[in-house]
Design a protein around this motif. Structure first.
Motif, PDB file in Angstrom:
ATOM      1  N   SER A  78       0.906  -1.262  -0.048  1.00 55.34           N
ATOM      2  CA  SER A  78       0.010  -0.041  -0.018  1.00 55.34           C
ATOM      3  C   SER A  78       0.892   1.435  -0.182  1.00 55.34           C
ATOM      4  CB  SER A  78      -0.928  -0.017   1.248  1.00 55.34           C
ATOM      5  OG  SER A  78      -0.208   0.407   2.341  1.00 55.34           O
ATOM      6  N   SER A  79       0.358   2.186  -0.620  1.00 56.01           N
ATOM      7  CA  SER A  79       0.937   3.657  -0.500  1.00 56.01           C
ATOM      8  C   SER A  79      -0.229   4.619  -1.046  1.00 56.01           C
ATOM      9  CB  SER A  79       2.146   3.634  -1.433  1.00 56.01           C
ATOM     10  OG  SER A  79       1.692   3.717  -2.894  1.00 56.01           O
TER      11      SER A  79
ATOM     12  N   THR B 151      -1.124   3.527  -4.315  1.00 59.35           N
ATOM     13  CA  THR B 151      -1.448   2.098  -4.455  1.00 59.35           C
ATOM     14  C   THR B 151      -2.451   1.768  -3.216  1.00 59.35           C
ATOM     15  OG1 THR B 151       0.442   1.288  -3.141  1.00 59.35           O
ATOM     16  CG2 THR B 151       0.612   1.457  -5.840  1.00 59.35           C
ATOM     17  N   PRO B 152      -3.681   2.087  -3.210  1.00 59.91           N
ATOM     18  CA  PRO B 152      -4.651   1.733  -2.176  1.00 59.91           C
ATOM     19  C   PRO B 152      -4.786   0.295  -2.460  1.00 59.91           C
ATOM     20  CG  PRO B 152      -5.700   3.307  -3.945  1.00 59.91           C
ATOM     21  CD  PRO B 152      -4.248   3.062  -4.370  1.00 59.91           C
TER      22      PRO B 152
ATOM     23  N   ALA C  78       0.001  -1.554   4.793  1.00 63.20           N
ATOM     24  CA  ALA C  78      -0.694  -3.037   4.193  1.00 63.20           C
ATOM     25  C   ALA C  78       0.290  -3.771   3.358  1.00 63.20           C
ATOM     26  CB  ALA C  78      -2.174  -2.473   3.732  1.00 63.20           C
TER      27      ALA C  78
END
Lengths: 224, 480
Positions: free
Chosen positions: A142-143, A146-147, A187
């Protein structure tokens, strides 16, 4: 004394140790962690060549009911996706991670929105940090760009995998993460096939709370 | 979950006559046992991985305080708050406080056996929080108001028809009996809850000390929604779940899904590390990790420490002939089967769970299939010894054991007693149609002979036959 101290004290007393945990003991644990010692790896996780890794990855994907399509370049992705959506009777409307904004979506007739998926979106398109051939696993980190929910809420998750990012094992995936990023993201999401349940009479049903379909578009971007 | 382990015998008899349960158990048995065998056979280094896994779990348990502190430091550095609870009541108080401090109205939960241990749902409901189970099996059981009967497949005892009735009553929709359609209906009902919940509660299969990560292993994807959408994520787990590194996890995850369900990989491995970053659109603002003792530290350094290796795969119960026949509810608490027979007395007291370590045939299959090599039969035997020495077994059983040990310590008496017993047993036996002699009824042991016949001894003991063959051998040797 707090519950924390009492629990830690009890652990030490029962282990035959006295006093609080020492700095030397803490350092010893850190040193042990820093070794990142690996356990035995099955043959399926020891493919020597990229060709073998690709074959192993495809084999595992098939078993997990992850469908796989193969293309030569990133620019071929929209056309391949359009074909997949048509085949499955899905509308050519997707939400995608922002990293794909420059692909020729509209020329393939796909309406692509670059935002995080919500509960109403039907197709989510992501790529992945890497993929693990031993188990056919997609590694998503995740970022803000980039959900994770884009891979989780829609009924169909399409994941773009570059062959150059196929690693053998989870150990290799985690080593790659350490090498390329300063810390593990909030995540780390490892996906092996569409969501499933067997909670009613042990009957396997594909599509529980996550996607009904996981489709990989594999880009052969590495020299074989 | 209320402790009902002291009623094991009565419940087990009742469960043996429950036709719906028996049909479910037979179905589950073949799936779990055959599925595991096929999945394990694919891994040529299975035994080596088991040994490595057992060693890495032992290493952490031997340094548990230092690993917990390392985990706490790394989780805290990422914005999580680590809480410690000695008892179930303390854990519930911590979680209820988090919920009420943050005006939580709806909480979603993914499957957590630790939350069953502490009866977390009841505590939250009392505080006015609506708690929604989201694992399909747990959701079914929440509608039925029943505890889980299996740690991996909690509603394994329920039939499709029973689930159809529950869904019809709860969802107010036409009754469905097609399993995929029923699953879709539950998905649609729960989707709204996922999106609107203020707090997500999950357990943890592992805590990774290296990174301060909590980790869940699921197939449905519910744990991912629970840990990602609500503004608060609360993890509730036991202090023994900590492991060192992501490499350790890579080893354990080769064992867990194969042992549990015969899967080569679980669908979702969900690693959560801290709270959301400033510019992220998803993820919790608050992450709370509640580490629970509730009996675990009493096993540290004890002769049952090996039990703390357990990774909760359920293989021991799936392969246990007692579990296969009575199901999980008979065990009367959260953990059924052999792992429950060892854990329940440790966590709730041997005086309440005395039947459980005795509800085993000592066939040893649980130890054979255990991915982290826990010597379960040996640990159950230790509980039996403790019960005997504390005088917790019935007088008849203690008398029988005392008599046997008196004989076993006196070889002549033993020879005489067995000689007598062999002849009495022969006298008690009747001839079957096939010609073999069996004992249909044993006075005082009718509980055993009610369900089966005992093969009759031939009238003479091994010692007698051995002595005879020795003397005839001596004669033969002399004559050569």
């Amino acid at each position: 004394m707090s519950a924390r101290e009492r629990i830690l004290d009890r652990i030490r007393a029962n282990s035959g140790k006295t006093g609080a945990t020492t700095d030397a003991e803490r350092s010893a644990v850190r040193a042990h962690i820093a070794q990142h010692a690996r356990g035995p790896v099955p043959e399926s996780g020891q493919q020597a060549t990229l060709t073998a890794r690709v074959a192993q990855f495809k084999k595992e994907c098939e078993r997990l009911k992850t469908s796989v399509d193969e293309v030569l370049t990133g620019n071929d992705v929209p056309q391949a996706l359009a074909g997949y959506l048509e085949q499955n009777g899905l509308k050519k409307r997707v939400v995608a991670w922002v990293s794909f904004s420059n692909l020729p979506w509209s020329s393939a007739g796909i309406q692509c929105e670059k935002r995080m998926a919500n509960g109403d979106d039907l197709v989510g398109v992501t790529d992945c940090f890497c993929a693990i051939s031993e188990t056919g696993t997609l590694v998503l980190l995740s970022s803000p760009a980039t959900p994770k929910l884009t891979a989780l809420l829609p009924e169909t998750h399409v994941c773009i995998v570059r062959a150059s990012r196929l690693v053998n094992t989870m150990e290799e995936a985690m080593a790659l993460q350490r090498q390329e990023q300063a810390m593990l993201p909030r995540a780390t999401f490892l996906v092996s096939g569409p969501s499933r349940t067997a909670d009613i009479e042990q009957t396997i049903v594909i599509g529980a709370h996550g996607p009904y379909r996981v489709h990989v578009i594999l880009i052969h971007d590495a020299v074989q | 979950v209320e402790i009902r382990s002291m009623h094991f015998k009565a419940t087990a008899s009742h469960k043996l006559n429950d036709a719906v349960l028996q049909a479910s158990l037979i179905k589950a048995r073949s799936k779990f046992v055959d599925g595991r065998a096929a999945a394990v056979a694919e891994v040529e280094v299975w035994q080596e991985i088991r040994s490595h896994a057992a060693a890495l779990r032992d290493h952490v348990i031997a340094n548990l305080d230092a690993y917990l502190l390392e985990f706490e430091a790394n989780a805290t550095a990422r914005g999580a708050v680590v809480h410690w609870a000695e008892t179930a009541a303390e854990a519930n108080a911590i979680i209820v406080k988090i919920a009420t401090d943050n005006q939580v109205k709806v909480a979603t939960k993914s499957k957590s056996m630790v939350s069953e241990e502490i009866s977390l749902n009841a505590a939250l409901e009392t505080a006015g929080v609506e708690i929604v189970e989201t694992d399909l099996g747990e959701y079914i059981l929440q509608l039925a108001d029943e505890p889980p009967s299996h740690i991996v497949a909690p509603a394994v005892h329920k039939s499709k028809e029973q689930v159809a009735d529950l869904f019809q009553a709860a969802h107010g929709k036409p009754r469905l009996t097609d399993i995929p359609a029923m699953t879709r209906e539950a998905r649609e009902v729960l989707r709204g809850k996922f999106l609107s919940a203020d707090m997500g509660i999950s357990g943890a299969n592992f805590l990774i000390a290296e990174t301060g990560t909590t980790l869940t292993v699921t197939n449905e994807g519910n744990a991912d929604l629970v840990t990602t959408i609500p503004r608060i994520h609360c993890v509730v787990t036991g202090v023994e779940k900590v492991i060192g590194t992501l490499e350790d996890f890579a080893t354990l995850i080769r064992l867990l899904p194969r042992s549990a369900t015969g899967q080569s990989a679980a669908n979702y491995l969900t690693l959560t590390t801290g709270v959301k970053m400033p510019d992220e659109q998803e993820g919790p603002d608050q992450m709370h990790i509640v580490l629970i003792d509730a009996g675990r530290t009493s096993l540290v350094g004890s002769d049952m420490q090996e039990m703390l290796r357990c990774i909760r795969c359920g293989a021991c119960m799936n392969h246990c002939p007692v579990y296969q026949n009575v199901g999980g509810h008979a065990y009367g608490w959260v953990y059924p089967g052999p792992m429950g027979a060892v854990l329940t007395p440790a966590y709730v007291g041997i005086e309440k769970a005395g039947d459980l370590p005795n509800a085993a045939t000592m066939c040893g299959e649980c130890q054979v299939v255990c991915p982290v090599k826990i010597p379960l039969p040996n640990l159950m035997r230790k509980w039996r010894e403790r019960q005997f020495s504390q005088g917790l077994r019935p007088w008849s059983e203690r008398l029988a054991i005392a008599l046997w040990s008196a004989c076993a310590e006196r070889p002549r008496l033993y020879a005489f007693a067995t000689k007598l017993a062999a002849r009495v047993a022969l006298w008690l036996s009747t001839k079957e149609n096939g010609g073999a002699r069996v004992i249909r009824y044993l006075p005082g042991l009718d509980g055993w002979t009610d369900g089966r016949d005992m093969p009759a001894p031939q009238g003479r003991t091994f010692r007698e036959l051995f002595a005879e063959s020795k003397s005839s051998q001596a004669v033969r040797e002399k004559s050569v």
